[in-house]
Design a protein around this motif. Structure first.
Motif, PDB file in Angstrom:
ATOM      1  N   SER A  86       0.817  -1.217   0.000  1.00 53.91           N
ATOM      2  CA  SER A  86       0.000   0.000   0.000  1.00 53.91           C
ATOM      3  C   SER A  86       0.851   1.268   0.000  1.00 53.91           C
ATOM      4  CB  SER A  86      -0.956   0.016   1.194  1.00 53.91           C
ATOM      5  OG  SER A  86      -0.245  -0.052   2.413  1.00 53.91           O
ATOM      6  N   GLY A  87       2.153   1.105  -0.268  1.00 55.88           N
ATOM      7  CA  GLY A  87       3.013   2.275  -0.438  1.00 55.88           C
ATOM      8  C   GLY A  87       3.904   2.633   0.728  1.00 55.88           C
ATOM      9  N   TYR A  88       3.866   1.821   1.805  1.00 53.46           N
ATOM     10  CA  TYR A  88       4.779   1.996   2.942  1.00 53.46           C
ATOM     11  C   TYR A  88       4.665   3.361   3.615  1.00 53.46           C
ATOM     12  CZ  TYR A  88       6.622  -2.002   0.452  1.00 53.46           C
ATOM     13  OH  TYR A  88       6.725  -3.197  -0.212  1.00 53.46           O
ATOM     14  N   GLY A  89       3.535   4.002   3.464  1.00 48.45           N
ATOM     15  CA  GLY A  89       3.340   5.304   4.107  1.00 48.45           C
ATOM     16  C   GLY A  89       4.079   6.441   3.428  1.00 48.45           C
ATOM     17  N   LEU A  90       4.656   6.182   2.257  1.00 47.84           N
ATOM     18  CA  LEU A  90       5.400   7.218   1.543  1.00 47.84           C
ATOM     19  C   LEU A  90       4.465   8.078   0.710  1.00 47.84           C
ATOM     20  CD1 LEU A  90       8.400   5.034   0.295  1.00 47.84           C
ATOM     21  CD2 LEU A  90       8.299   6.471   2.337  1.00 47.84           C
ATOM     22  N   ALA A  91       4.856   9.314   0.471  1.00 50.09           N
ATOM     23  CA  ALA A  91       4.086  10.203  -0.383  1.00 50.09           C
ATOM     24  C   ALA A  91       4.190   9.741  -1.829  1.00 50.09           C
ATOM     25  CB  ALA A  91       4.619  11.634  -0.253  1.00 50.09           C
ATOM     26  N   PRO A  92       3.187  10.032  -2.657  1.00 54.39           N
ATOM     27  CA  PRO A  92       3.205   9.576  -4.049  1.00 54.39           C
ATOM     28  C   PRO A  92       4.481   9.955  -4.796  1.00 54.39           C
ATOM     29  CG  PRO A  92       1.033  10.395  -3.509  1.00 54.39           C
ATOM     30  CD  PRO A  92       1.905  10.705  -2.322  1.00 54.39           C
ATOM     31  N   LYS A  93       4.945  11.190  -4.637  1.00 55.35           N
ATOM     32  CA  LYS A  93       6.145  11.612  -5.359  1.00 55.35           C
ATOM     33  C   LYS A  93       7.350  10.775  -4.959  1.00 55.35           C
ATOM     34  CE  LYS A  93       9.005  15.645  -6.421  1.00 55.35           C
ATOM     35  NZ  LYS A  93       9.228  17.105  -6.167  1.00 55.35           N
ATOM     36  N   GLU A  94       7.481  10.476  -3.663  1.00 53.81           N
ATOM     37  CA  GLU A  94       8.614   9.667  -3.218  1.00 53.81           C
ATOM     38  C   GLU A  94       8.494   8.241  -3.724  1.00 53.81           C
ATOM     39  OE1 GLU A  94      11.180   8.422   0.758  1.00 53.81           O
ATOM     40  OE2 GLU A  94       9.435   9.742   0.963  1.00 53.81           O
ATOM     41  N   LEU A  95       7.285   7.699  -3.746  1.00 52.58           N
ATOM     42  CA  LEU A  95       7.086   6.355  -4.296  1.00 52.58           C
ATOM     43  C   LEU A  95       7.546   6.294  -5.745  1.00 52.58           C
ATOM     44  CD1 LEU A  95       3.605   5.138  -2.989  1.00 52.58           C
ATOM     45  CD2 LEU A  95       5.844   4.127  -2.497  1.00 52.58           C
ATOM     46  N   VAL A  96       7.153   7.292  -6.509  1.00 56.21           N
ATOM     47  CA  VAL A  96       7.561   7.348  -7.917  1.00 56.21           C
ATOM     48  C   VAL A  96       9.078   7.371  -8.031  1.00 56.21           C
ATOM     49  CG1 VAL A  96       7.589   8.824  -9.963  1.00 56.21           C
ATOM     50  CG2 VAL A  96       5.432   8.386  -8.767  1.00 56.21           C
ATOM     51  N   GLU A  97       9.717   8.216  -7.236  1.00 55.65           N
ATOM     52  CA  GLU A  97      11.175   8.320  -7.289  1.00 55.65           C
ATOM     53  C   GLU A  97      11.843   7.005  -6.920  1.00 55.65           C
ATOM     54  OE1 GLU A  97      11.879  11.549  -4.640  1.00 55.65           O
ATOM     55  OE2 GLU A  97      11.342  13.093  -6.113  1.00 55.65           O
ATOM     56  N   ARG A  98      11.326   6.332  -5.881  1.00 54.75           N
ATOM     57  CA  ARG A  98      11.928   5.077  -5.439  1.00 54.75           C
ATOM     58  C   ARG A  98      11.761   3.989  -6.499  1.00 54.75           C
ATOM     59  NH1 ARG A  98      12.866   4.789   0.176  1.00 54.75           N
ATOM     60  NH2 ARG A  98      14.022   2.906  -0.379  1.00 54.75           N
ATOM     61  N   LEU A  99      10.610   3.935  -7.133  1.00 55.22           N
ATOM     62  CA  LEU A  99      10.380   2.934  -8.175  1.00 55.22           C
ATOM     63  C   LEU A  99      11.293   3.167  -9.377  1.00 55.22           C
ATOM     64  CD1 LEU A  99       6.503   2.823  -7.977  1.00 55.22           C
ATOM     65  CD2 LEU A  99       7.986   0.814  -7.742  1.00 55.22           C
ATOM     66  N   LEU A 100      11.423   4.411  -9.785  1.00 50.01           N
ATOM     67  CA  LEU A 100      12.292   4.713 -10.920  1.00 50.01           C
ATOM     68  C   LEU A 100      13.747   4.413 -10.589  1.00 50.01           C
ATOM     69  CD1 LEU A 100      10.645   8.045 -12.144  1.00 50.01           C
ATOM     70  CD2 LEU A 100      10.491   5.784 -13.217  1.00 50.01           C
ATOM     71  N   GLU A 101      14.170   4.733  -9.375  1.00 47.95           N
ATOM     72  CA  GLU A 101      15.543   4.420  -8.958  1.00 47.95           C
ATOM     73  C   GLU A 101      15.785   2.916  -8.966  1.00 47.95           C
ATOM     74  OE1 GLU A 101      15.880   6.142  -5.114  1.00 47.95           O
ATOM     75  OE2 GLU A 101      16.066   8.208  -5.840  1.00 47.95           O
ATOM     76  N   ALA A 102      14.745   2.137  -8.634  1.00 47.72           N
ATOM     77  CA  ALA A 102      14.886   0.679  -8.599  1.00 47.72           C
ATOM     78  C   ALA A 102      14.802   0.057  -9.986  1.00 47.72           C
ATOM     79  CB  ALA A 102      13.800   0.078  -7.705  1.00 47.72           C
ATOM     80  N   GLY A 103      14.453   0.844 -10.989  1.00 49.56           N
ATOM     81  CA  GLY A 103      14.400   0.330 -12.349  1.00 49.56           C
ATOM     82  C   GLY A 103      13.078  -0.300 -12.739  1.00 49.56           C
ATOM     83  N   ALA A 104      12.043  -0.115 -11.925  1.00 45.15           N
ATOM     84  CA  ALA A 104      10.735  -0.697 -12.224  1.00 45.15           C
ATOM     85  C   ALA A 104      10.017   0.121 -13.296  1.00 45.15           C
ATOM     86  CB  ALA A 104       9.879  -0.757 -10.962  1.00 45.15           C
ATOM     87  N   VAL A 105       9.132  -0.559 -14.034  1.00 46.18           N
ATOM     88  CA  VAL A 105       8.328   0.125 -15.054  1.00 46.18           C
ATOM     89  C   VAL A 105       6.910   0.395 -14.566  1.00 46.18           C
ATOM     90  CG1 VAL A 105       9.636  -0.906 -16.934  1.00 46.18           C
ATOM     91  CG2 VAL A 105       7.517  -2.007 -16.155  1.00 46.18           C
ATOM     92  N   GLY A 106       6.575  -0.139 -13.399  1.00 51.64           N
ATOM     93  CA  GLY A 106       5.229   0.034 -12.876  1.00 51.64           C
ATOM     94  C   GLY A 106       5.116  -0.569 -11.496  1.00 51.64           C
ATOM     95  N   CYS A 107       3.887  -0.560 -10.972  1.00 50.31           N
ATOM     96  CA  CYS A 107       3.696  -1.088  -9.630  1.00 50.31           C
ATOM     97  C   CYS A 107       2.253  -1.481  -9.387  1.00 50.31           C
ATOM     98  CB  CYS A 107       4.117  -0.067  -8.571  1.00 50.31           C
ATOM     99  SG  CYS A 107       3.013   1.367  -8.470  1.00 50.31           S
ATOM    100  N   ASN A 108       2.051  -2.303  -8.370  1.00 49.73           N
ATOM    101  CA  ASN A 108       0.744  -2.542  -7.765  1.00 49.73           C
ATOM    102  C   ASN A 108       0.644  -1.650  -6.535  1.00 49.73           C
ATOM    103  OD1 ASN A 108       0.611  -4.694  -9.530  1.00 49.73           O
ATOM    104  ND2 ASN A 108       0.627  -6.274  -7.957  1.00 49.73           N
ATOM    105  N   LEU A 109      -0.534  -1.065  -6.327  1.00 48.92           N
ATOM    106  CA  LEU A 109      -0.816  -0.335  -5.084  1.00 48.92           C
ATOM    107  C   LEU A 109      -2.150  -0.816  -4.529  1.00 48.92           C
ATOM    108  CD1 LEU A 109       0.357   3.316  -5.802  1.00 48.92           C
ATOM    109  CD2 LEU A 109       1.098   1.866  -3.908  1.00 48.92           C
ATOM    110  N   GLU A 110      -2.127  -1.333  -3.305  1.00 52.14           N
ATOM    111  CA  GLU A 110      -3.320  -1.898  -2.665  1.00 52.14           C
ATOM    112  C   GLU A 110      -4.233  -0.792  -2.141  1.00 52.14           C
ATOM    113  OE1 GLU A 110      -1.730  -4.290   0.461  1.00 52.14           O
ATOM    114  OE2 GLU A 110      -0.476  -5.485  -0.888  1.00 52.14           O
ATOM    115  N   ASP A 111      -5.549  -1.082  -2.101  1.00 55.64           N
ATOM    116  CA  ASP A 111      -6.470  -0.117  -1.501  1.00 55.64           C
ATOM    117  C   ASP A 111      -6.959  -0.583  -0.129  1.00 55.64           C
ATOM    118  OD1 ASP A 111      -8.269  -2.090  -2.299  1.00 55.64           O
ATOM    119  OD2 ASP A 111      -9.747  -0.684  -3.098  1.00 55.64           O
TER     120      ASP A 111
END
Length: 240
Positions: A86-111
């Motif tokens: 569900s994003g580990y409590g991180l803000a959306p912008k930080e999640l985006v940055e972390r995913l891009l740094e990790a080399g991912a092309v996308g993600c699942n986010l739980e509701d």
């Protein structure tokens, strides 16, 4: 095309009996095995990664999850989407940055969080902020947990899905949706639908799920658990 565009293209114009099948590697070695087998993309399972790191599902620290994803993306040339719970409590912008740094092309986010469904309007706002920060650089798979933590009402799943699609989700993942409601979900959801399947041959096949309405098939931690069971048998044979 870059990897994100390739990944998006894999979801488009698929025949009903040919859904996109994405195995879930939990480490770099497994990722290479799946790519060698011919899979065009991969999707990490958070529970499988957690088990490989010695954590219970849902308790992996964010830094360790992103590091595990980075090891997988470095090991293969195909697109890799990451399950980031569900994003580990991180803000959306930080999640985006972390995913891009990790080399991912996308993600699942739980509701859901802690076994409780989130308010769908608040979740939609979160997804919209994520989408804006991603600016087309990430494929967003919005998980709908009505069948896992809710009342299992498909109409409520469709309502949540509609809110998330309006917020910019590229795909919707009604986890644990039973096969018999897939036609209803397909009729009510206007983007690709991700459905989880069992890799042990129990339940409908990927092609059958595709015929019912699934666009994309994933296996959660199923493959990791099958591998662990096989390793347990091997270990047992060594001490006999």
């Amino acid at each position: 095309m870059n990897k994100v565009e390739v990944f998006r293209a894999l979801h488009r114009r698929r025949a009903q009996d040919d859904p996109l099948v994405l195995p879930g590697p939990w480490d770099a070695a497994g990722a290479r095995v799946f790519v060698e087998a011919g899979f065009p993309a991969l999707a990490t399972p958070s529970a499988g990664v957690a088990a490989s790191l010695g954590y219970d599902d849902g308790s992996t620290p964010a830094d360790e999850m992103f590091a595990a994803v980075a090891r997988i993306t470095r090991a293969v040339d195909v697109p890799v989407s990451a399950d980031i719970e569900s994003g580990y409590g991180l803000a959306p912008k930080e999640l985006v940055e972390r995913l891009l740094e990790a080399g991912a092309v996308g993600c699942n986010l739980e509701d859901s969080a802690g076994g409780v469904l989130k308010d769908p309007r608040e979740q939609a706002e979160f997804l919209a902020e994520f989408r804006e920060a991603a600016a087309g650089r990430l494929f967003l798979n919005a998980r709908v947990d009505v069948f896992l933590h809710g009342d299992k009402n498909p109409e409520k799943a469709i309502e949540r899905a509609a809110a998330y699609v309006a917020a910019g989700a590229d795909c919707v993942y009604p986890i644990f949706a039973p096969a018999d409601v897939l036609p209803l979900l397909r009729a009510g959801i206007q983007v690709p639908i991700n459905i989880n399947a069992r890799p042990d041959g129990e339940g409908p096949s990927s092609a059958e799920l595709g015929e019912l309405g699934a666009t994309r098939i994933t296996f959660g931690p199923g493959l990791q658990r099958m591998a662990t069971a096989a390793l347990r048998e091997i270990a047992g044979s060594l001490v006999r």
